[in-house]
Design a protein around this motif. Structure first.
Motif, short mmCIF file in Angstrom:
data_model
loop_
_atom_site.label_atom_id
_atom_site.label_comp_id
_atom_site.label_asym_id
_atom_site.label_seq_id
_atom_site.Cartn_x
_atom_site.Cartn_y
_atom_site.Cartn_z
N ARG A 78 5.51 4.34 5.99
CA ARG A 78 5.06 4.34 7.39
C ARG A 78 5.08 2.91 7.94
O ARG A 78 5.54 1.98 7.27
CB ARG A 78 3.68 4.97 7.49
CG ARG A 78 2.58 4.15 6.86
CD ARG A 78 1.24 4.84 6.99
NE ARG A 78 0.18 4.08 6.36
CZ ARG A 78 -0.84 4.62 5.72
NH1 ARG A 78 -0.94 5.93 5.60
NH2 ARG A 78 -1.78 3.85 5.18
N TRP A 102 -2.20 -4.79 0.74
CA TRP A 102 -3.64 -4.51 0.84
C TRP A 102 -4.31 -4.83 -0.50
O TRP A 102 -3.93 -4.26 -1.54
CB TRP A 102 -3.89 -3.05 1.16
CG TRP A 102 -3.77 -2.72 2.62
CD1 TRP A 102 -2.68 -2.22 3.27
CD2 TRP A 102 -4.80 -2.87 3.62
NE1 TRP A 102 -2.97 -2.04 4.60
CE2 TRP A 102 -4.26 -2.42 4.84
CE3 TRP A 102 -6.12 -3.32 3.59
CZ2 TRP A 102 -4.99 -2.43 6.03
CZ3 TRP A 102 -6.85 -3.32 4.77
CH2 TRP A 102 -6.28 -2.88 5.98
N TYR A 137 -15.11 -1.14 4.05
CA TYR A 137 -14.39 0.13 3.84
C TYR A 137 -15.17 1.19 3.07
O TYR A 137 -14.71 2.32 2.98
CB TYR A 137 -13.07 -0.15 3.12
CG TYR A 137 -12.21 -1.17 3.82
CD1 TYR A 137 -11.63 -0.87 5.05
CD2 TYR A 137 -12.00 -2.43 3.27
CE1 TYR A 137 -10.85 -1.80 5.71
CE2 TYR A 137 -11.21 -3.37 3.93
CZ TYR A 137 -10.65 -3.06 5.15
OH TYR A 137 -9.88 -3.97 5.79
N HIS A 178 0.96 6.32 -2.36
CA HIS A 178 -0.01 5.23 -2.46
C HIS A 178 -0.43 5.17 -3.93
O HIS A 178 -0.44 6.21 -4.58
CB HIS A 178 -1.25 5.59 -1.64
CG HIS A 178 -1.42 4.80 -0.38
ND1 HIS A 178 -0.53 4.87 0.64
CD2 HIS A 178 -2.41 3.95 0.01
CE1 HIS A 178 -0.97 4.07 1.63
NE2 HIS A 178 -2.11 3.50 1.26
N TRP A 193 -12.35 -5.68 -1.36
CA TRP A 193 -10.90 -5.92 -1.26
C TRP A 193 -10.54 -7.31 -1.82
O TRP A 193 -9.70 -7.42 -2.71
CB TRP A 193 -10.43 -5.69 0.18
CG TRP A 193 -9.83 -4.32 0.41
CD1 TRP A 193 -8.56 -4.07 0.85
CD2 TRP A 193 -10.43 -3.04 0.23
NE1 TRP A 193 -8.35 -2.71 0.94
CE2 TRP A 193 -9.47 -2.05 0.56
CE3 TRP A 193 -11.68 -2.60 -0.21
CZ2 TRP A 193 -9.72 -0.68 0.47
CZ3 TRP A 193 -11.93 -1.24 -0.29
CH2 TRP A 193 -10.96 -0.30 0.05
N ASP A 205 -6.33 -2.03 -2.92
CA ASP A 205 -5.55 -1.03 -3.65
C ASP A 205 -5.22 -1.46 -5.07
O ASP A 205 -4.83 -0.66 -5.90
CB ASP A 205 -4.24 -0.74 -2.90
CG ASP A 205 -4.47 -0.26 -1.48
OD1 ASP A 205 -5.46 -0.69 -0.87
OD2 ASP A 205 -3.66 0.53 -0.98
N TRP A 218 -13.69 3.87 -0.14
CA TRP A 218 -12.54 4.31 0.66
C TRP A 218 -11.84 5.55 0.06
O TRP A 218 -11.50 5.57 -1.13
CB TRP A 218 -11.58 3.12 0.71
CG TRP A 218 -10.42 3.22 1.64
CD1 TRP A 218 -9.11 3.34 1.27
CD2 TRP A 218 -10.42 3.14 3.06
NE1 TRP A 218 -8.32 3.35 2.38
CE2 TRP A 218 -9.09 3.22 3.50
CE3 TRP A 218 -11.44 3.01 4.04
CZ2 TRP A 218 -8.73 3.18 4.84
CZ3 TRP A 218 -11.07 2.96 5.37
CH2 TRP A 218 -9.73 3.04 5.75
N ASP A 251 0.83 -1.21 0.00
CA ASP A 251 0.00 0.00 0.00
C ASP A 251 0.86 1.25 0.00
O ASP A 251 0.53 2.25 -0.62
CB ASP A 251 -0.96 0.00 1.20
CG ASP A 251 -0.23 -0.05 2.54
OD1 ASP A 251 0.92 -0.53 2.58
OD2 ASP A 251 -0.80 0.39 3.55
N GLU A 259 3.44 0.31 7.96
CA GLU A 259 2.37 -0.50 7.37
C GLU A 259 2.95 -1.36 6.24
O GLU A 259 3.19 -2.53 6.41
CB GLU A 259 1.22 0.38 6.91
CG GLU A 259 -0.05 -0.40 6.69
CD GLU A 259 -1.30 0.46 6.70
OE1 GLU A 259 -1.24 1.66 7.02
OE2 GLU A 259 -2.38 -0.08 6.36
C1 BGC Z 1 -4.02 1.20 3.70
C2 BGC Z 1 -4.82 1.15 2.44
C3 BGC Z 1 -5.83 0.07 2.61
C4 BGC Z 1 -6.73 0.55 3.69
C5 BGC Z 1 -7.91 -0.32 3.91
C6 BGC Z 1 -4.94 1.64 4.77
O1 BGC Z 1 -4.31 1.78 5.98
O2 BGC Z 1 -2.91 2.00 3.58
O3 BGC Z 1 -4.16 1.31 1.31
O4 BGC Z 1 -6.45 -0.38 1.49
O5 BGC Z 1 -6.03 0.80 4.88
O6 BGC Z 1 -8.52 -0.10 5.09
#
Ligand code: BGC
Length: 902
Positions: free
Chosen positions: A492, A498, A603, A786, A553, A501, A606, A488, A494
């Motif tokens: 950071r 994901w 989501y 992103h 997703w 995306d 999003w 993603d 993370e």
């Molecule tokens: C991620 C996203 C992801 C999303 C879904 C985020 O924290 O960076 O790219 O798809 O959460 O909740």
């Protein structure tokens, strides 16, 4: 006219050149499993492909012949062939499966191919080769080893994990001339391998990340050239990677090594060097900490000079511990590892009031910073990485959350040194450097751009500088978000796979990068992360396990498999994953479907542009699309996909049920969410209407009316701006164009005001943001790199603006439909895409009332070219043109391979 000798000669040479190039058909770019001369193939029926070309247009293959042998001589003499197809009458030249005698583990094979065409027969291709991996788990004799201890101060696996790198070594003797030596290796989480002090490969972070409880990847390297006669040393450095995770581990899965070096001597005898307790290990080396979020700490005072060479004194090292065998299935990795793909230099350096320096790479990039600096003994030099600067010129770190993003180098002596990390990467444009007592030159820094080794396959340029910059931002964003899986974000705490995306984004990316093997691997990550009940984790590999049972997703699993087939002709993903896909489809029916509506959604759409610039997510019910609309339309599209997948994978019996369910869902969905009076879905968001339209749920005859609502909403409520989040954007550009409003698509593509991609550019972005309002929103979820908001933009660039589009009834650009659209204000597009058949080019230009278009399509393909009649087509009858016909609006020209000018 006066005829001179030289003009005669020139004409003769010209004719001769024309003849030779015209009559010579060439065969090239041979691939096995989509790789050039690969080492370590893990499938029993590798697939072959090649490209053909000639100097004359309309080249078509009529038959081919493939031969395979286990030595180049046998191949050339035709002795003992393992496979000889004989002449196969077919125009197929991609993804042709091996059907010869069974292939054996470890063995090296040689192959060649010859193609007959409508322009003559090629010579036999050059001999290409591939070797097999270890096909049977019982062939692994090595033991997992490492240091089974947190033996340095401050080391922990809880919270922010911290651990020093491990160094493992073994000396051995190769007492006879070596014929071939192959290293089979898995160094978890990340490894760097050396033989006699030389890197085994330039791979970074090898092997690829996986869901380790289910799968562990190993790599195969031919190391014949690295071995010396007599004494040799193999040395492996182990970093944490994703195995000894960055945060909150339940249990310390300490870095572990499995290595099997198999040596064949020229006399036919063999020996094997196995990882076992006779190896030595230490964690007291220079890399005292490595964590992909927090950075690498390197203490040069602890350097182990010559540790990976013969004769090093390892008497203070420990005997290697036997480590717990990772439970996952040991699998050869088919996708390439990461490598340094480009190096860039900073553009600026500034001194801060506190004596620190900030360098600016001029580009938000992903990788690491290599340094050539002057240091002082014991005085650490610290580098902290950020994407953005604050107004006062200092680093903006708030959006990196808990990631420390700091590399530290401590010199062992005064003077010059060079350094780069091994096991970490950063997403950054700016680096703050402290601990120097002089102002360094820009030349002292090199930004290594690191991502999965793959070719850039696409180029795209237009007459519009803003569009070109957005494309460039996308290019940098995409390459920065491959880390053995599509991530993603790269900066950071993370950096995860994901799914949402990439549902459609992966398709756009596939124009720019040869990412087929990476995405095929990701399908496996998704399957490996699936729950026994069938849930798909929204993050795969599931370093965060999120079994939310939404549709939007997990849909990536299906869309990506479909993309690999349509773009590259690779249906292995569809075949391999069909059962798991079906399981999920059924699981969702049982758990999330009510009266043919999928009611679960996590989501929403999003990251749609919110009503206030500080918000991350909109709170306004009028902007938000009902989750059931998102889930149901997407699930409906998956049912249609599954019908096709069932056909491709030999599950024809399933088709009727998918189609029946699809019909029922469509009916229920329209009964519940469609208002035939107003032709609106739900609360009339662009996303609700667009998904219904593009995914085929709108009742016949209502399409234009629904589309009118999309246009109105966009114009009236959003002033011609995007109003969608990650879901709607997947269809926005193509949808607007398909229904005749390319002008609106173009406006959205070139907007400079909020919200738009152009707004990001105007605010200084050099990648694509996570949020439309990335400059003003809360830092808690606000990455500057992103790719999800790209939606279908890249697809639209290539397919609609450039006209490089695969025909619906064809696969992998065997047949193209080249029908660009020409928005007012766009004067030229020049694009190319290296397809599996070869390079496709499309360059058109409107100038002084005239229109020119250059097209190239590769051998063994054809195209339908459509040109608006008002352009007044010239040269419609050049060689290679198969047919010209007219409709009311355009001239349609069917062409075979070659280059054309219209
Ligand atoms: C991620 C996203 C992801 C999303 C879904 C985020 O924290 O960076 O790219 O798809 O959460 O909740």
């Amino acid at each position: 006219m006066k005829i001179t000798l030289s003009s005669l000669l020139a004409a003769f040479v010209f004719i001769l050149a024309g003849c030779t190039s015209g009559s010579t058909v060439k065969i090239k770019d041979l691939r096995v499993e989509m790789k050039e001369n690969p080492v370590g193939i893990g499938v029993s029926q590798p697939r072959f492909m090649w490209k053909i070309s000639s100097g004359s247009p309309d080249l078509v293959q009529t038959s081919y012949q493939i031969q395979v042998a286990d030595s180049p001589d046998k191949l050339k003499n035709g002795d003992d062939l393992l496979w000889d197809t004989g002449e196969i009458k077919s125009d197929a030249s991609i993804q042709i499966p091996y059907e010869g005698s069974p292939l054996q583990s470890r063995k090296q094979y040689y192959w060649r191919v010859k193609s007959n065409t409508n322009q003559g027969t090629t010579n036999w291709s050059e001999v290409n080769t591939w070797s097999m991996a270890l096909l049977n788990p019982s062939e692994w004799k090595a033991t997992w080893i490492g240091e089974n201890n947190l033996s340095n101060q401050g080391e922990t696996y809880q919270g922010k994990s911290r651990l020093a790198a491990r160094y493992l070594r073994k000396e051995f003797t190769a007492d006879k001339p070596v014929q071939r030596a192959v290293l089979y290796i898995s160094g978890l989480g990340s490894s760097e391998s050396y033989i006699n002090g030389k890197r085994v490969s330039e791979d970074i972070f090898a092997p690829g990340p996986s869901w380790y409880p289910n799968r562990v990847y190993y790599n195969v390297y031919d190391v014949t050239d690295l071995l010396s006669k007599d004494k040799n040393t193999i040395g492996i450095a182990l970093g944490n990677g994703r195995y000894f995770g960055m945060r909150d581990m339940q249990k310390a899965t300490l870095p572990s090594l499995l290595a099997q070096l198999e040596i064949e001597y020229t006399d036919g005898s063999q020996t094997t060097i196995l990882s076992d307790t006779s190896w030595k290990v230490t964690s007291k080396g220079p890399i005292i900490a490595n964590n992909e979020f927090d950075g690498e700490e390197y203490d040069a005072r602890l350097e182990l000079e010559g540790w990976n060479k013969n004769g090093f004194d390892d008497s203070k090292w420990l005997a290697a511990d036997v480590m717990e065998t990772p439970p996952g299935e040991l699998t050869v990795q088919a996708n390439p590892n990461l490598r340094i793909q480009e190096e860039i230099k900073p553009v600026n350096i500034t001194e801060r009031p506190d004596g620190k320096y900030i360098i600016d790479m001029g580009q938000n990039m992903v990788g690491w910073l290599a340094i050539d600096l002057k240091g002082k003994k014991d005085q650490p030099i610290t580098m902290t990485f950020a994407e953005i600067l604050k107004e006062d010129g200092s680093l903006y770190l708030d959006n990196l959350r808990t990631a420390n993003v700091t590399d530290i180098y401590t010199p062992a002596k005064d003077g010059n040194f060079s350094w780069k990390p091994s096991f970490v990467y950063h997403g950054f444009r700016f680096v703050e450097i402290s601990g120097l007592d002089y102002k360094p030159e820009l030349a002292a820094f090199t930004g290594a751009v690191i991502y999965d080794e793959m070719k850039t396959t696409g180029k795209f340029e237009t007459s519009n500088p803003l569009v070109n910059q957005i494309y460039k931002n996308a290019y940098w964003g995409i390459r920065g978000n491959y880390r053995g899986m599509p991530t993603d974000c790269p900066q950071r705490d993370e950096r995860l796979g994901w799914l949402g995306d990439r549902v459609t984004g992966a398709y756009g990316e596939a124009f720019i990068f040869d990412n087929a093997l990476l995405y095929n691997k990701w399908l496996q990550d998704i399957e490996d992360s699936q729950s026994p009940e069938g849930s798909i984790s929204d993050v795969s590999p599931r370093y965060w396990t999120l079994y939310n049972d939404d549709v939007t997703w997990p849909a990536a699993y299906f869309y990506v498999a479909n993309l690999l087939y349509r773009q590259f002709g690779d249906k292995s993903g569809i075949i391999r994953h069909y059962p798991s896909m079906k399981r999920w489809m059924e699981h969702m029916q049982q758990t999330a479907m009510k009266d043919y509506i999928i009611v679960k959604d996590t989501y929403g759409d999003w990251c749609m542009p919110p009503e206030s610039q500080e918000l991350i997510h909109s709170q306004d019910p009028a902007r938000k699309t009902d989750g059931a609309i998102l889930a149901t339309t997407m699930y409906y599209s998956l049912l249609n996909m599954m019908s096709e997948f069932a056909r491709l994978s030999g599950h024809e019996n399933d088709i009727a049920a998918y189609q029946e369910l699809a019909a029922k869902m469509k009916e229920a969905y329209n009964a519940k969410y469609f208002n035939p009076e107003t032709a609106q879905y739900g609360n009339n968001t662009v996303t609700a209407n667009m998904l219904s339209l593009r995914l085929g749920l709108v009742p016949n005859g209502y399409e234009e009316k629904v589309f009118t609502n999309i246009v109105k909403k966009t114009e009236v409520d959003f002033g011609g701006h995007v109003s969608t989040g990650v879901l709607g954007i997947q269809h926005l550009m193509r949808g607007l164009t398909e229904y005749g409003r390319v002008d609106m698509a173009w406006k959205i593509a070139t907007n400079e005001t909020y919200p738009s991609w152009g707004y990001m550019v105007k605010k200084g972005a050099t990648t694509i943001w996570e949020l439309w309002n990335g400059d003003t929103a809360d830092p808690a979820m606000n990455s500057a790199n992103h790719v999800m908001l790209l939606g279908d933009l890249i697809i639209w660039y290539y397919e609609d603006l450039a006209g490089i589009k695969c025909a619906q009834d064809a696969i992998a650009y065997k047949k193209l439909i080249m029908a660009p659209v020409f928005p007012e204000g766009l004067n030229s597009v020049s694009a190319s895409y290296e397809s599996v058949y070869g390079e496709i080019k499309s360059a058109w230009k409107k100038e002084n009332g005239s229109f020119n278009w250059d097209i190239t399509i590769p051998g063994n393909t054809s195209a339908i070219v459509r040109i608006p009649k008002e352009f007044g087509i010239k040269h419609a009858n050049q060689p290679g043109v198969r047919k010209v016909s007219d409709t009311a609006t355009y001239t349609e020209i069917e062409i075979g391979s070659g280059s054309y000018h219209f």
